[in-house]
Enzyme design. Sequence first.
Site, PDB file in Angstrom:
ATOM      1  N   GLU A 182      64.594  78.984  37.350  1.00  0.00           N
ATOM      2  CA  GLU A 182      64.908  77.965  36.329  1.00  0.00           C
ATOM      3  C   GLU A 182      64.192  78.223  35.000  1.00  0.00           C
ATOM      4  OE1 GLU A 182      65.998  74.051  38.095  1.00  0.00           O
ATOM      5  OE2 GLU A 182      65.461  73.207  36.140  1.00  0.00           O
ATOM      6  N   TYR A 191      74.536  77.061  29.201  1.00  0.00           N
ATOM      7  CA  TYR A 191      73.294  76.851  29.960  1.00  0.00           C
ATOM      8  C   TYR A 191      73.093  78.020  30.924  1.00  0.00           C
ATOM      9  CZ  TYR A 191      69.799  75.153  33.133  1.00  0.00           C
ATOM     10  OH  TYR A 191      68.653  75.060  33.885  1.00  0.00           O
ATOM     11  N   GLU A 207      70.044  80.542  33.171  1.00  0.00           N
ATOM     12  CA  GLU A 207      68.687  80.639  33.696  1.00  0.00           C
ATOM     13  C   GLU A 207      68.380  82.092  34.026  1.00  0.00           C
ATOM     14  OE1 GLU A 207      68.247  78.161  37.163  1.00  0.00           O
ATOM     15  OE2 GLU A 207      68.932  76.361  36.114  1.00  0.00           O
ATOM     16  N   HIS A 267      68.850  80.665  42.953  1.00  0.00           N
ATOM     17  CA  HIS A 267      68.829  79.223  42.693  1.00  0.00           C
ATOM     18  C   HIS A 267      70.288  78.796  42.706  1.00  0.00           C
ATOM     19  CE1 HIS A 267      68.244  75.720  39.628  1.00  0.00           C
ATOM     20  NE2 HIS A 267      68.363  75.285  40.857  1.00  0.00           N
ATOM     21  N   ASP A 289      65.382  78.081  45.511  1.00  0.00           N
ATOM     22  CA  ASP A 289      65.902  76.719  45.567  1.00  0.00           C
ATOM     23  C   ASP A 289      67.362  76.813  45.999  1.00  0.00           C
ATOM     24  OD1 ASP A 289      66.775  74.163  45.240  1.00  0.00           O
ATOM     25  OD2 ASP A 289      66.365  74.044  43.084  1.00  0.00           O
ATOM     26  N   ASP A 309      64.162  73.971  48.999  1.00  0.00           N
ATOM     27  CA  ASP A 309      63.676  75.345  48.816  1.00  0.00           C
ATOM     28  C   ASP A 309      63.450  75.984  50.186  1.00  0.00           C
ATOM     29  OD1 ASP A 309      62.805  75.370  45.664  1.00  0.00           O
ATOM     30  OD2 ASP A 309      62.631  73.382  46.598  1.00  0.00           O
ATOM     31  N   HIS A 360      59.762  70.502  41.917  1.00  0.00           N
ATOM     32  CA  HIS A 360      59.705  71.243  43.186  1.00  0.00           C
ATOM     33  C   HIS A 360      58.292  71.742  43.439  1.00  0.00           C
ATOM     34  CE1 HIS A 360      64.126  72.058  43.842  1.00  0.00           C
ATOM     35  NE2 HIS A 360      64.135  71.656  42.586  1.00  0.00           N
TER      36      HIS A 360
END
Length: 295
Positions: free
Chosen positions: A85, A120, A122, A172, A206, A251, A286
Amino acid sequence: MMEKTLVVFLVVVQAVCQVPLTTSPPPTLSTSVTSTPTTAAPTDRLIKIGAFNIQSFGKTKYGRLDVRDYLVQIVTQYDAIMIQEIKDVSETMIYKFLADCQLHRNFSMVLSARLGRSRYREQYALFYDHDKLTVNKYAEYPDPQDIFHREPLIVHLMEKTKGKELTLMGVHTDPDDVPEELGEMENAYNWAVGQGYPTNALMMGDFNADCNYFKASEYSSVSLATNSSFTWLIDGSADTTVSDRTDCAYDRFVSTGTGLFSNTTVDRFDLTFHLNVSQAKRISDHYPIRTIWVA
Ligand SMILES: *[C@@H]1O[C@H](CO)[C@@H](O)[C@H](O)[C@H]1NC(C)=O
Ligand SMILES: *[C@@H]1O[C@H](CO)[C@@H](O)[C@H](O)[C@H]1NC(C)=O
Ligand SMILES: *[C@@H]1O[C@H](CO)[C@@H](O)[C@H](O)[C@H]1NC(C)=O
Ligand SMILES: *[C@@H]1O[C@H](CO)[C@@H](O)[C@H](O)[C@H]1NC(C)=O
């Protein structure tokens, strides 16, 4: 005295919250029992591996000096840690974080591209101790059917004293497509093996593999959960979320092959640093997950 009271308070809160909220069994029939021959292996072959979703990790968060200090302390406990992230558009913050960690550990980094389907995006970053570990190669899964929003980062890791090898696969998942993406992990693994990556592998990250995103009714459609070649090292009763209003095992580690992993756990940094929930949430929503690879 104050600190002791706070720790006890947090433990009680955690215990109370887990009773009514734990609903999901481990999404697998295989057991999470792993050998624990930790006394037999010299400590330089006990490799502490982690995965940490550092929620919305960018310049704003890293600009908070208290948060920065905790993040450096948490991450440098690991010999290899898959950070998720990372959203910094300028792609500079992660190098600053690496440099800050390098004051404590001889870390190197494997960094993915910015991954995602929209503006967006990551990045994944694997920080690893190059005194103990070598990265032989790495790749992003080519994802021929475009199943993943953020394609897994696949890393061929080698432990230096004995040359033991391991494939790390960080992901993720997108919360809206968890069964589809977890279902594709087996193909990603087989692709990696076809490319010469070690058959002993540890998937990590995750997975969003609990609560509303991955329900018991969906387990049967996901080979990663049903095929006994895959061992889930963190089971569904774990809570990897910081909030005291959630109890979700998002996770996970999933191993395949003959690698030995022991002491797998949720890294409760709030207990380590005596933080209350609002302080801990400044770091992430997390907790990291941790396991020891007995190389
Ligand atoms: C980093 O590596 C150097 C050279 O191998 C070594 O002397 C030093 O102790 C290491 N630093 C840390 C923080 O482990
Ligand atoms: C389990 O997964 C492995 C690795 O992809 C595969 O070789 C094996 O055939 C699978 N077993 C079953 C029963 O699907
Ligand atoms: C693993 O856990 C056992 C039992 O708690 C402990 O004695 C051992 O030191 C741990 N091993 C490592 C490498 O942390
Ligand atoms: C958490 O601790 C901070 C610092 O001591 C304090 O300001 C805050 O009120 C505490 N929050 C809660 C929810 O207890």
